[in-house]
Design a protein around this motif. Structure first.
Motif, short mmCIF file in Angstrom:
data_model
loop_
_atom_site.label_atom_id
_atom_site.label_comp_id
_atom_site.label_asym_id
_atom_site.label_seq_id
_atom_site.Cartn_x
_atom_site.Cartn_y
_atom_site.Cartn_z
N MET A 697 105.33 85.23 26.79
CA MET A 697 105.16 83.91 26.01
C MET A 697 106.14 83.62 24.82
O MET A 697 106.40 84.61 24.13
CB MET A 697 103.79 83.81 25.27
CG MET A 697 102.52 83.93 26.31
SD MET A 697 100.94 83.38 25.65
CE MET A 697 100.45 85.22 24.98
N SER A 698 106.64 82.53 24.73
CA SER A 698 107.67 82.25 23.74
C SER A 698 106.99 82.33 22.31
O SER A 698 105.70 82.10 22.27
CB SER A 698 108.20 80.96 23.75
OG SER A 698 107.43 79.87 23.84
N PRO A 699 107.87 82.41 21.20
CA PRO A 699 107.14 82.50 19.87
C PRO A 699 106.45 81.26 19.49
O PRO A 699 105.21 81.44 18.81
CB PRO A 699 108.16 82.73 19.04
CG PRO A 699 109.45 83.51 19.81
CD PRO A 699 109.04 82.79 21.29
N GLU A 700 106.98 80.09 19.89
CA GLU A 700 106.28 78.66 19.50
C GLU A 700 105.23 78.53 20.06
O GLU A 700 103.95 77.94 19.75
CB GLU A 700 107.42 77.70 19.62
CG GLU A 700 107.73 77.21 20.81
CD GLU A 700 108.81 78.18 21.63
OE1 GLU A 700 109.12 77.73 22.61
OE2 GLU A 700 109.31 78.95 20.89
N TYR A 701 104.88 79.16 21.32
CA TYR A 701 103.72 79.01 22.08
C TYR A 701 102.79 79.79 21.90
O TYR A 701 101.38 79.54 21.56
CB TYR A 701 104.26 79.08 23.43
CG TYR A 701 103.06 78.87 24.71
CD1 TYR A 701 102.03 77.49 24.42
CD2 TYR A 701 102.65 79.66 25.47
CE1 TYR A 701 101.11 77.50 25.36
CE2 TYR A 701 101.67 79.63 26.33
CZ TYR A 701 100.72 78.39 26.37
OH TYR A 701 99.67 78.21 27.03
N ALA A 702 103.25 81.08 21.69
CA ALA A 702 102.09 82.16 21.26
C ALA A 702 101.52 81.79 19.74
O ALA A 702 100.36 82.08 19.63
CB ALA A 702 102.72 83.46 21.22
N MET A 703 102.44 81.35 18.94
CA MET A 703 101.74 81.33 17.68
C MET A 703 101.27 79.97 17.38
O MET A 703 100.57 79.61 16.43
CB MET A 703 103.07 81.54 16.76
CG MET A 703 103.55 82.95 16.59
SD MET A 703 102.23 84.38 16.31
CE MET A 703 101.93 84.01 14.63
N GLY A 704 101.70 79.01 17.94
CA GLY A 704 101.47 77.46 17.55
C GLY A 704 100.87 76.67 18.79
O GLY A 704 100.50 75.31 18.33
N GLY A 705 101.04 77.31 19.87
CA GLY A 705 100.30 76.39 21.06
C GLY A 705 101.44 75.29 21.24
O GLY A 705 100.95 74.57 22.24
N ILE A 706 102.74 75.34 21.06
CA ILE A 706 103.68 74.23 21.31
C ILE A 706 104.49 74.76 22.56
O ILE A 706 105.10 75.98 22.49
CB ILE A 706 104.59 74.12 20.26
CG1 ILE A 706 103.83 73.37 19.08
CG2 ILE A 706 105.74 73.15 20.68
CD1 ILE A 706 104.59 73.54 17.84
N PHE A 707 104.23 73.96 23.67
CA PHE A 707 105.31 74.27 24.83
C PHE A 707 106.05 73.35 25.32
O PHE A 707 105.95 72.11 24.96
CB PHE A 707 104.12 74.89 25.79
CG PHE A 707 103.24 73.94 26.39
CD1 PHE A 707 103.70 72.95 27.67
CD2 PHE A 707 102.00 73.61 26.06
CE1 PHE A 707 102.79 71.99 28.00
CE2 PHE A 707 101.09 72.58 26.41
CZ PHE A 707 101.51 71.78 27.64
#
Length: 844
Positions: A697-707
């Motif tokens: 999982m990318s950082p922005e997805y893992a931490m902020g739910g942004i994909f």
């Protein structure tokens, strides 16, 4: 005087020549030892000779262990160093190393016998055969290419070394027990590295009449030292790194009529291997490829929790916690003093007496605080190694719900815990619960019996009980009404019959998507037989099947207990059926019957990429050309999803296990249950439910739910680096440098040592320019800032031309590394279905 001197010189010269003659004779015997292919009454095996298998794979001869003054007859691999002796004939009665006339022969009574220089018998197989004086070749001893030393009489095998193992188990050799003959085949460790005589450790295939069986290491045949956990027809459930499918190589054979239970293992590819127990009780499986040195495939004991009963009765061990031992819920240390000193072997004791025990023993005095308890309940431990001394409830079968197992345990006051295990069924425990572990992955759920008080479910006073009863009635009515409405809504969204399903699918125009009868798929998969199981996906098992027309299929089974819901099922069914690309797996159809949801795909004969890449015995089959072709194929598949399909698709779960391989090892992206369609002009999406796989999982997805498509690019970068190195991102950690996998790869590249990332199995057979280009691309993809990452179009251009990308920035996002396993390993991992919100990251 001169005469005397001359005579002395001549004598000295003769002695020197005589010494040189004997030395050269011994040297020629050592260097050019005579090779035999058979021992018979006419030809015995003497020192300086060896017996060789037909394919020159194994060799039998005389040897002396290091630092030993004794000589033995043993078997070893002929062309692999360091030499590992896999069987010893006279391990309890050595020969003196100074003896030179010992021989292994067929005696006059037909037995295989080792005699010393005085023809005294040192060892014998104790098998007597009538040898005809007119036919001296009627009995012979030969060495097979599988390492089995066999004595044959009249062409039939009458004795074999595989029936009498030492400290080593070879492929196809069996370990186990015969309850009728009361005989077992077990391994016995050497006393020391220089003494092959029997040591204190033995490895046995379980206890007599134990079902299902497990492998146990004993001390002095009486005290358990380590155990594998029960066999579930595909793996030992106490070994979390063991492959969930049949690709582990291990096999269990049970014959109820004969009363036998045996374990064996086989190899994949051109590999040599052995499983042995060391003089310290360590169990290891080693392998070698094409005559290379021995390497560790798996190690049974990796941490203190693997030692049997490390935390005593009713204690549970977790190596990632400090201290590693704690008591089960509802229990306290038996000795606070011992536990404070780090000695947990005395275990724990129950705080509150069970209700059923008080009912069956009226004279017992209830423990403090138990007067309000009115029943017993169960507390669940997840991802656990089950306790020892399990009992199998044969009256229940695999299809029975685990609630039946719970009822069986609850109705028996002596039942202390239960577990309903896939491919086994119902297991219960009535002895002290000992040797429990909590794993970070794998394992099973165990339900521990506790008094209601310990579960926080005490019996209230009567007034509150009356009010509660009224409230419960109201709640139940509301629940029933809600369930009724929910089922009505589900029937509207997902049809329950084949005809209505066809109408539903028809509205979405999936091309060539068929609707299968459940019975057809049941027959095709042999009732979802364990032998047809290909593996365990994130949302359920996948089975191989064959339709009546002979076409092979793969069936993904999503039962009511699956974490994949209706939306994910609909998403994958409708999305993938409309995506057509040679690097995407093709869906052939689907099936819904009551709670059963099944998806039917084209069958991939080489299964998923992880079955090769992370298996030390198989990763050598992936040469660089194949790995580079896989990287290119996945690139083309993602390029299609992001830019060329009729809608832009973000996969969101790209990983090694979701890359399937066809018969020509071409890659196909699979598992679209988590994929999302985004508008063509839309760059970012936000979700309140973060789902995916830890490490990808990318950082922005893992931490902020942004994909976005850049989330897939990040996963692709991890995938590329794993393909190059055969190392797992979420299992790799360098303690001395405190580096995770991505930081380790970046450091190598930054220091100009990028080629050191290449899997050592490839040797020098790879293109340096292609490897460095792929390392560069992988590091560009895993940059923390999504805007710094290339697009799949950029990646396609870099792979197909000399175009170089920018310099990658060092990845500093380390949430994946906070979950690292305490040891770097190459075991298989299986996904679970845990989801996570944006506030609690729990990847699957």
């Amino acid at each position: 005087m001169q005469m005397g001197i001359r005579t002395k010189n001549i004598s000295a010269l003769g002695s020197s020549r005589l010494f040189l003659f004997f030395f050269s004779s011994l040297l020629s015997q050592h260097c050019c030892a005579e090779v035999l292919y058979e021992i018979n009454p006419s030809h015995s095996l003497s020192q300086g000779q060896t017996l060789v298998s037909p394919g020159r794979i194994f060799e039998l001869g005389f040897f002396s262990p290091s630092d030993s003054a004794n000589k033995y007859v043993g078997i070893w691999h002929k062309n692999i160093l360091p030499r590992k002796v896999v069987w010893v004939a006279n391990r309890e009665r050595p020969l003196a190393v100074t003896g030179s006339l010992a021989s292994l022969r067929i005696s006059s009574n037909g037995s295989l016998e080792l005699v010393d220089g005085k023809l005294n018998s040192v060892w014998s197989n104790n098998v007597t055969i009538q040898v005809s004086s007119s036919n001296t070749s009627s009995v012979a001893a030969v060495l097979s290419d599988d390492g089995n030393f066999v004595v044959k009489g009249a062409g039939e095998s009458i004795w074999q070394s595989f029936d009498y193992p030492g400290d080593t188990m070879l492929p196809t050799q069996r370990l186990g027990y015969n309850t009728k003959s009361k005989k077992g085949r077990f391994l016995t460790a050497w006393k020391s590295e220089s003494d092959p005589s029997s040591g204190i450790y033995t490895v046995e295939g379980g206890r007599a009449a134990e079902t299902p069986a497990q492998v146990i290491i004993w001390i002095n045949r009486s005290t358990p030292f380590w155990r594998s956990g029960p066999w579930d027809k595909s793996k030992f459930i106490g070994l979390p790194d063991m492959d969930d499918g049949y690709l582990s190589g291990f096999k269990g054979e049970e014959n109820v009529e004969q009363g036998t239970q045996y374990f064996s293992y086989e190899l994949f590819g051109n590999l040599a291997a052995y499983l042995d127990v060391s003089s310290q009780g360590k169990l290891k499986l080693m392998y070698a490829r094409n005559g290379s040195n021995w390497s560790v495939y798996c190690d049974a004991q990796k941490n203190p929790c693997d030692i049997y009963g490390a935390c005593g009765p009713y204690g549970v061990c977790n190596v990632s916690e400090s201290p590693i031992c704690k008591c089960l819920k509802g229990f306290v240390p038996k000795s606070d003093l011992e536990w404070s000193k780090g000695d947990w072997t005395s275990g724990c004791v129950r705080k509150t007496e069970l209700f059923c025990e008080r009912q069956t023993n009226k004279k017992s005095v209830p423990l403090q605080g138990t007067q309000d308890d009115n029943d017993d309940g169960f507390w669940k431990i997840t991802r656990a190694k089950v306790p020892d001394y399990h009992q199998y409830i044969t009256s229940l079968n695999l299809e029975d719900d685990f609630n039946d197992c719970k009822i069986q345990c609850l109705n028996n006051c002596s039942c202390l815990a239960y577990a309903h295990v896939n491919n086994i069924g119902c297991l219960v425990w009535s002895k002290d619960l000992i040797d429990i572990q909590e794993f970070s992955k794998g394992g099973v759920d165990i339900y521990i019996r506790l008094a209601r008080k310990e579960l926080g479910e005490e019996k209230p006073i009567k007034l509150i009980a009356s009010l509660t009863a009224i409230g419960l009635v109201i709640i139940l009515v509301a629940i029933v009404f809600g369930l009724h409405r929910l089922r009505a809504n589900q029937k509207e969204s997902i049809p329950s019959s084949r005809d209505t399903l066809r109408i539903y699918i028809g509205k979405h125009d999936p091309s060539e998507l068929l609707i299968y009868d459940f019975d057809t798929l049941l027959t095709a998969t042999d009732n979802f037989s364990v032998t047809n199981k290909l593996g365990q996906g994130g949302f359920g098992p996948v089975y191989k099947g064959m339709l009546q027309d002979g076409k092979e299929i793969a069936v993904k089974r999503l039962s009511s207990s699956s974490g994949q819901g209706i939306e994910e099922f609909k998403n994958e069914m409708l999305l993938i059926s409309n995506l057509q690309h040679k690097n995407l797996v093709r869906m052939m159809g689907c099936c819904i019957k009551e709670d059963e949801k099944l998806l039917v795909y084209e069958f991939m004969p080489n299964k998923s990429l992880d079955t090769f890449l992370f298996d030390p015995m198989r990763r050598g089959e992936l040469d660089w050309d194949r790995r580079f072709n896989i990287i290119q194929g996945v690139t083309r598949g993602l390029l299609y999803l992001h830019y060329d399909s009729y809608v832009k698709v973000i996969h969101r779960d790209l990983k090694v296990s979701n890359i399937l391989l066809d018969g020509k090892m071409n890659p196909k992206i699979s598992d679209f249950g988590l994929a999302r369609i985004v508008e063509g002009s839309q760059c970012l999406e936000n979700t309140q439910k973060v789902v995916g796989t830890r490490g990808y999982m990318s950082p922005e997805y893992a931490m902020g739910g942004i994909f976005s498509e850049k989330s897939d690019v990040y996963s692709f970068g991890v995938l590329v680096l794993e393909i190059i190195s055969s190392k797992k991102n979420n299992n790799f950690f360098l303690y001395d440098q405190q580096l995770g996998f991505l930081a380790y790869a970046w450091n190598l590249w930054y220091e100009g040592r990028g080629l050191e990332l290449v899997d050592e199995e490839l040797g020098d057979s790879y293109s340096s320019s292609e490897v460095l280009k792929c390392v560069h691309i992988g590091l560009l993809c895993v940059q923390d800032n999504a805007t710094d990452r290339p697009t799949m179009k950029d990646i396609g251009l870099m792979l197909s031309s000399e175009k170089d990308g920018s310099q990658p920035k060092r990845p500093v996002f380390t949430i994946q590394n906070s979950f690292f396993h305490p040891q770097l390993q190459y075991g298989h991992t299986n996904s679970s279905t845990n989801e996570a919100t944006i506030t609690v990251i729990e990847g699957r």
